[in-house]
Design a protein around this motif. Structure first.
Motif, short mmCIF file in Angstrom:
data_model
loop_
_atom_site.label_atom_id
_atom_site.label_comp_id
_atom_site.label_asym_id
_atom_site.label_seq_id
_atom_site.Cartn_x
_atom_site.Cartn_y
_atom_site.Cartn_z
N LEU A 203 0.83 -1.20 0.00
CA LEU A 203 0.00 0.00 0.00
C LEU A 203 0.86 1.25 0.00
CD1 LEU A 203 -2.91 -0.78 2.50
CD2 LEU A 203 -3.19 0.22 0.23
N THR A 204 0.51 2.18 -0.86
CA THR A 204 1.04 3.54 -0.83
C THR A 204 -0.14 4.47 -0.58
OG1 THR A 204 2.87 3.07 -2.33
CG2 THR A 204 2.16 5.36 -2.17
N VAL A 205 0.01 5.39 0.37
CA VAL A 205 -1.09 6.27 0.75
C VAL A 205 -0.60 7.71 0.81
CG1 VAL A 205 -2.87 6.80 2.47
CG2 VAL A 205 -2.14 4.42 2.12
N LEU A 206 -1.34 8.60 0.15
CA LEU A 206 -1.14 10.04 0.28
C LEU A 206 -2.32 10.60 1.07
CD1 LEU A 206 0.50 9.25 -2.40
CD2 LEU A 206 0.39 11.69 -2.90
N HIS A 207 -2.01 11.25 2.18
CA HIS A 207 -3.03 11.88 3.02
C HIS A 207 -2.94 13.39 2.82
CE1 HIS A 207 -4.70 12.54 7.40
NE2 HIS A 207 -5.54 12.93 6.46
N ASN A 208 -3.98 13.97 2.25
CA ASN A 208 -3.98 15.40 1.93
C ASN A 208 -2.77 15.77 1.08
OD1 ASN A 208 -6.37 15.78 3.40
ND2 ASN A 208 -5.24 16.10 5.31
N GLY A 209 -2.41 14.88 0.14
CA GLY A 209 -1.31 15.13 -0.78
C GLY A 209 0.07 14.80 -0.24
N VAL A 210 0.15 14.31 1.00
CA VAL A 210 1.43 13.99 1.64
C VAL A 210 1.58 12.47 1.73
CG1 VAL A 210 2.80 14.21 3.75
CG2 VAL A 210 1.41 16.14 2.95
N VAL A 211 2.74 11.96 1.34
CA VAL A 211 2.98 10.51 1.42
C VAL A 211 3.08 10.10 2.89
CG1 VAL A 211 4.57 8.63 0.88
CG2 VAL A 211 4.16 10.43 -0.81
N VAL A 212 2.17 9.21 3.31
CA VAL A 212 2.22 8.71 4.68
C VAL A 212 2.49 7.21 4.73
CG1 VAL A 212 0.75 10.53 5.63
CG2 VAL A 212 -0.31 8.45 4.73
N GLN A 213 2.33 6.52 3.59
CA GLN A 213 2.72 5.12 3.45
C GLN A 213 3.41 4.98 2.10
OE1 GLN A 213 2.41 2.94 5.86
NE2 GLN A 213 0.94 3.96 7.19
N ASN A 214 4.62 4.43 2.09
CA ASN A 214 5.41 4.35 0.87
C ASN A 214 5.66 2.89 0.51
OD1 ASN A 214 7.04 4.85 -1.32
ND2 ASN A 214 8.82 5.47 -0.11
N HIS A 215 4.77 2.33 -0.30
CA HIS A 215 4.89 0.94 -0.74
C HIS A 215 5.10 0.02 0.47
CE1 HIS A 215 5.14 -1.94 -3.97
NE2 HIS A 215 6.27 -2.43 -3.52
N ALA A 216 4.26 0.21 1.47
CA ALA A 216 4.36 -0.58 2.70
C ALA A 216 3.88 -2.00 2.46
CB ALA A 216 3.53 0.07 3.81
#
Length: 257
Positions: A203-216
């Motif tokens: 999972l990769t997640v951007l929260h409000n445009g900010v990367v918070v998970q990077n290919h976890a």
């Protein structure tokens, strides 16, 4: 070559090399045509990527719109039957006590966009009782939704976490009552014919445009109690959680990849 008396001892001692009798001839510079030919070796001529229209403020042209503010078509209750959540002013509101809802369509690898809003904390809740919900990929892998603005809780349970597996890289939360966004890239797990795990989910997640998970890398399905593990499954729905909080959602779309 004639050497001066002062240089001869230095050359003998190995401290200075004598000039070669014949200078090596430099290779000629390649012509422009030769350079262009060399550059074409690493060029790929096709296939051409398909065109995707990306109008500002709208889903991409190849996206499946899951919620546009008008209806719950394409959603159902996880307990069977119609989704019992409500729509008001273009937003989807959790039907507290009615249970989770999920898409009627199944998905594997996806890019998912979802906007959400936690309610004002007018009841004095804290930690996991403030604006709690979740976005589940394939009904199993949860990206946590929570009011994490000035609201301490366990790190892998706050907004932007992969619940109880990966804490977010940063806390990008806005104040309660403000709309927030998740842009999620999900790579589904792959299983062998005998059910053995061949490739874990990421999972990769951007929260409000900010990367918070990077290919976890996920250790398995989300668990509230106990440790995560994998069980073989196929493509499955996207699910939104009823955690008895007045959370709202809007502008939900997905791109299968």
């Amino acid at each position: 070559m004639t050497l001066t008396p002062k240089l001869t001892p230095l050359i003998a001692a190995g401290l200075l090399l004598a000039a070669p009798a014949f200078a090596q001839e430099a290779a000629p510079e390649p012509t422009q045509e030769e350079r262009q030919a060399q550059s074409r070796v690493t060029e790929v001529q096709g296939p051409e990527p398909r065109l995707v229209q990306t109008p500002e403020g709208q889903p991409p042209s190849d996206a499946t719109v899951l919620f546009d503010g008008s209806s719950l078509e394409g959603w159902e209750s996880v307990d069977g039957g119609d989704a019992a959540w409500t729509i008001e002013d273009g937003a989807l509101h959790v039907g507290r006590g009615t249970g989770d809802i999920r898409t009627t369509e199944n998905f594997c690898d996806v890019q998912l966009h979802v906007e959400w809003r936690s309610p004002p904390n007018d009841e004095g809740h804290d930690s996991q009782d403030r604006g709690n919900s979740g976005v589940f990929l394939q009904e199993r892998y949860e990206v946590q939704v929570l009011d994490s603005h000035e609201n301490p809780t366990y790190a892998n349970g706050q907004a932007g976490s992969i619940y109880k597996q990966h804490l977010p890289l940063v806390n990008a939360s806005r104040e309660p009552g403000e709309w927030q966004s998740y842009d999620i890239i999900f790579q589904a797990p792959v299983f062998a014919d005998d059910g053995a795990l061949r490739r874990p989910a990421h999972l990769t997640v951007l929260h409000n445009g900010v990367v918070v998970q990077n290919h976890a890398q996920l250790q398995g399905a989300t668990e509230w109690i106990g440790y995560p593990s994998y069980e073989a499954h196929d493509c499955a729905p996207i699910r939104l959680q009823d955690h008895d909080a007045d959370v709202s959602f809007r502008n939900i779309w997905v791109r299968p990849m």
